[in-house]
Scaffold this motif. Structure first.
Motif, PDB file in Angstrom:
ATOM      1  N   ALA A  97      -6.842 -19.706  -2.759  1.00  0.00           N
ATOM      2  CA  ALA A  97      -7.444 -18.545  -2.089  1.00  0.00           C
ATOM      3  C   ALA A  97      -6.545 -18.061  -0.948  1.00  0.00           C
ATOM      4  N   ALA A  98      -5.973 -18.993  -0.197  1.00  0.00           N
ATOM      5  CA  ALA A  98      -5.083 -18.621   0.910  1.00  0.00           C
ATOM      6  C   ALA A  98      -3.830 -17.931   0.382  1.00  0.00           C
ATOM      7  N   ILE A  99      -3.294 -18.444  -0.716  1.00  0.00           N
ATOM      8  CA  ILE A  99      -2.098 -17.821  -1.316  1.00  0.00           C
ATOM      9  C   ILE A  99      -2.429 -16.418  -1.802  1.00  0.00           C
ATOM     10  N   GLU A 100      -3.578 -16.255  -2.440  1.00  0.00           N
ATOM     11  CA  GLU A 100      -3.976 -14.931  -2.923  1.00  0.00           C
ATOM     12  C   GLU A 100      -4.158 -13.953  -1.760  1.00  0.00           C
ATOM     13  N   ARG A 101      -4.800 -14.428  -0.669  1.00  0.00           N
ATOM     14  CA  ARG A 101      -4.972 -13.555   0.507  1.00  0.00           C
ATOM     15  C   ARG A 101      -3.615 -13.147   1.073  1.00  0.00           C
ATOM     16  N   ARG A 102      -2.746 -14.127   1.224  1.00  0.00           N
ATOM     17  CA  ARG A 102      -1.415 -13.849   1.810  1.00  0.00           C
ATOM     18  C   ARG A 102      -0.622 -12.911   0.906  1.00  0.00           C
ATOM     19  N   THR A 103      -0.744 -13.100  -0.397  1.00  0.00           N
ATOM     20  CA  THR A 103      -0.065 -12.214  -1.344  1.00  0.00           C
ATOM     21  C   THR A 103      -0.550 -10.782  -1.158  1.00  0.00           C
ATOM     22  N   GLN A 104      -1.852 -10.591  -1.026  1.00  0.00           N
ATOM     23  CA  GLN A 104      -2.400  -9.247  -0.829  1.00  0.00           C
ATOM     24  C   GLN A 104      -1.921  -8.646   0.495  1.00  0.00           C
ATOM     25  N   GLU A 105      -1.869  -9.477   1.538  1.00  0.00           N
ATOM     26  CA  GLU A 105      -1.371  -9.005   2.832  1.00  0.00           C
ATOM     27  C   GLU A 105       0.083  -8.533   2.711  1.00  0.00           C
ATOM     28  N   ILE A 106       0.888  -9.322   2.014  1.00  0.00           N
ATOM     29  CA  ILE A 106       2.306  -8.973   1.848  1.00  0.00           C
ATOM     30  C   ILE A 106       2.444  -7.695   1.025  1.00  0.00           C
ATOM     31  N   ILE A 107       1.651  -7.575  -0.033  1.00  0.00           N
ATOM     32  CA  ILE A 107       1.694  -6.368  -0.868  1.00  0.00           C
ATOM     33  C   ILE A 107       1.332  -5.146  -0.035  1.00  0.00           C
ATOM     34  N   GLU A 108       0.284  -5.258   0.779  1.00  0.00           N
ATOM     35  CA  GLU A 108      -0.117  -4.134   1.632  1.00  0.00           C
ATOM     36  C   GLU A 108       0.985  -3.786   2.625  1.00  0.00           C
ATOM     37  N   LYS A 109       1.615  -4.790   3.207  1.00  0.00           N
ATOM     38  CA  LYS A 109       2.699  -4.558   4.165  1.00  0.00           C
ATOM     39  C   LYS A 109       3.872  -3.871   3.479  1.00  0.00           C
ATOM     40  N   VAL A 110       4.213  -4.315   2.259  1.00  0.00           N
ATOM     41  CA  VAL A 110       5.308  -3.686   1.508  1.00  0.00           C
ATOM     42  C   VAL A 110       4.953  -2.240   1.196  1.00  0.00           C
ATOM     43  N   LYS A 111       3.715  -1.977   0.802  1.00  0.00           N
ATOM     44  CA  LYS A 111       3.287  -0.605   0.522  1.00  0.00           C
ATOM     45  C   LYS A 111       3.426   0.273   1.772  1.00  0.00           C
ATOM     46  N   GLU A 112       2.966  -0.269   2.923  1.00  0.00           N
ATOM     47  CA  GLU A 112       3.058   0.498   4.179  1.00  0.00           C
ATOM     48  C   GLU A 112       4.514   0.801   4.517  1.00  0.00           C
ATOM     49  N   GLU A 113       5.368  -0.224   4.417  1.00  0.00           N
ATOM     50  CA  GLU A 113       6.779  -0.021   4.742  1.00  0.00           C
ATOM     51  C   GLU A 113       7.440   0.915   3.744  1.00  0.00           C
ATOM     52  N   SER A 114       7.029   0.829   2.482  1.00  0.00           N
ATOM     53  CA  SER A 114       7.559   1.734   1.461  1.00  0.00           C
ATOM     54  C   SER A 114       7.181   3.173   1.789  1.00  0.00           C
ATOM     55  N   GLN A 115       5.926   3.396   2.189  1.00  0.00           N
ATOM     56  CA  GLN A 115       5.473   4.748   2.565  1.00  0.00           C
ATOM     57  C   GLN A 115       6.261   5.263   3.767  1.00  0.00           C
ATOM     58  N   GLU A 116       6.454   4.369   4.734  1.00  0.00           N
ATOM     59  CA  GLU A 116       7.203   4.751   5.931  1.00  0.00           C
ATOM     60  C   GLU A 116       8.647   5.114   5.577  1.00  0.00           C
ATOM     61  N   MET A 117       9.252   4.326   4.709  1.00  0.00           N
ATOM     62  CA  MET A 117      10.635   4.606   4.300  1.00  0.00           C
ATOM     63  C   MET A 117      10.721   5.921   3.522  1.00  0.00           C
ATOM     64  N   LEU A 118       9.735   6.189   2.658  1.00  0.00           N
ATOM     65  CA  LEU A 118       9.717   7.461   1.915  1.00  0.00           C
ATOM     66  C   LEU A 118       9.561   8.644   2.866  1.00  0.00           C
ATOM     67  N   MET A 119       8.695   8.468   3.880  1.00  0.00           N
ATOM     68  CA  MET A 119       8.526   9.545   4.869  1.00  0.00           C
ATOM     69  C   MET A 119       9.822   9.763   5.647  1.00  0.00           C
ATOM     70  N   ASN A 120      10.479   8.671   6.036  1.00  0.00           N
ATOM     71  CA  ASN A 120      11.758   8.789   6.742  1.00  0.00           C
ATOM     72  C   ASN A 120      12.797   9.474   5.865  1.00  0.00           C
ATOM     73  N   LEU A 121      12.815   9.121   4.583  1.00  0.00           N
ATOM     74  CA  LEU A 121      13.760   9.742   3.654  1.00  0.00           C
ATOM     75  C   LEU A 121      13.471  11.237   3.527  1.00  0.00           C
ATOM     76  N   ASP A 122      12.192  11.591   3.438  1.00  0.00           N
ATOM     77  CA  ASP A 122      11.822  13.008   3.377  1.00  0.00           C
ATOM     78  C   ASP A 122      12.277  13.738   4.648  1.00  0.00           C
ATOM     79  N   ASN A 123      12.073  13.099   5.814  1.00  0.00           N
ATOM     80  CA  ASN A 123      12.498  13.704   7.082  1.00  0.00           C
ATOM     81  C   ASN A 123      14.011  13.897   7.116  1.00  0.00           C
ATOM     82  N   VAL A 124      14.745  12.890   6.683  1.00  0.00           N
ATOM     83  CA  VAL A 124      16.208  12.987   6.671  1.00  0.00           C
ATOM     84  C   VAL A 124      16.636  14.091   5.716  1.00  0.00           C
TER      85      VAL A 124
END
Length: 148
Positions: A97-124
């Motif tokens: 259960a802890a591994i599954e929770r941590r996996t979901q947290e990491i996936i969400e963090k990657v999604k957030e950072e991916s969105q941020e990078m896409l926005m930065n790329l659009d701005n550039v």
């Protein structure tokens, strides 16, 4: 008389006679009338059958008590092992259960950072397009100015 026809507690050679002697060396019982009894008394350890039976019963009871103690120890060990297994299985489930929770947290963090990078790329990209547009406008003004 065959061994199947023997009467318990009676001599096989003298069925009317009760077994009276036990030869410890031969591990056999006999009556006093048997001829092989004479060789046992001279060379082997013998004892009255009632003494041999009492000693056998005592040893058998000791073995049974020892076996019961071992059985109880084995049962206690088994119960402890089963408890440990249950605890281990529970810990495995908690870890999963802890591994599954941590996996979901990491996936969400990657999604957030991916969105941020896409926005930065659009701005550039937008800034680059604006700069190019400004450069084109400046060049076209420069060309018009030169042509005039």
């Amino acid at each position: 008389m065959s061994s199947q026809d023997e009467i318990p507690g009676k001599c096989k050679d003298h069925p009317e006679t009760t077994l009276e002697i036990f030869c410890v060396t031969c591990n056999k019982s006999t009556c006093k009338e048997c001829t092989n009894f004479e060789s046992c008394t001279a060379e082997h350890e013998t004892k009255p059958i009632l003494v041999a039976i009492a000693e056998f019963n005592k040893k058998a009871n000791e073995v049974l008590m020892s076996a019961e103690e071992v059985k109880q120890q084995l049962e206690a060990t088994y119960q402890a092992l089963m408890k440990d297994k249950e605890e281990f299985d529970a810990h495995v489930q908690l870890c999963k259960a802890a591994i599954e929770r941590r996996t979901q947290e990491i996936i969400e963090k990657v999604k957030e950072e991916s969105q941020e990078m896409l926005m930065n790329l659009d701005n550039v990209s937008r800034q680059s397009n604006e700069i190019e547009s400004q450069q084109i406008i400046a060049k076209s003004k420069d060309i018009r100015f030169r042509n005039n």
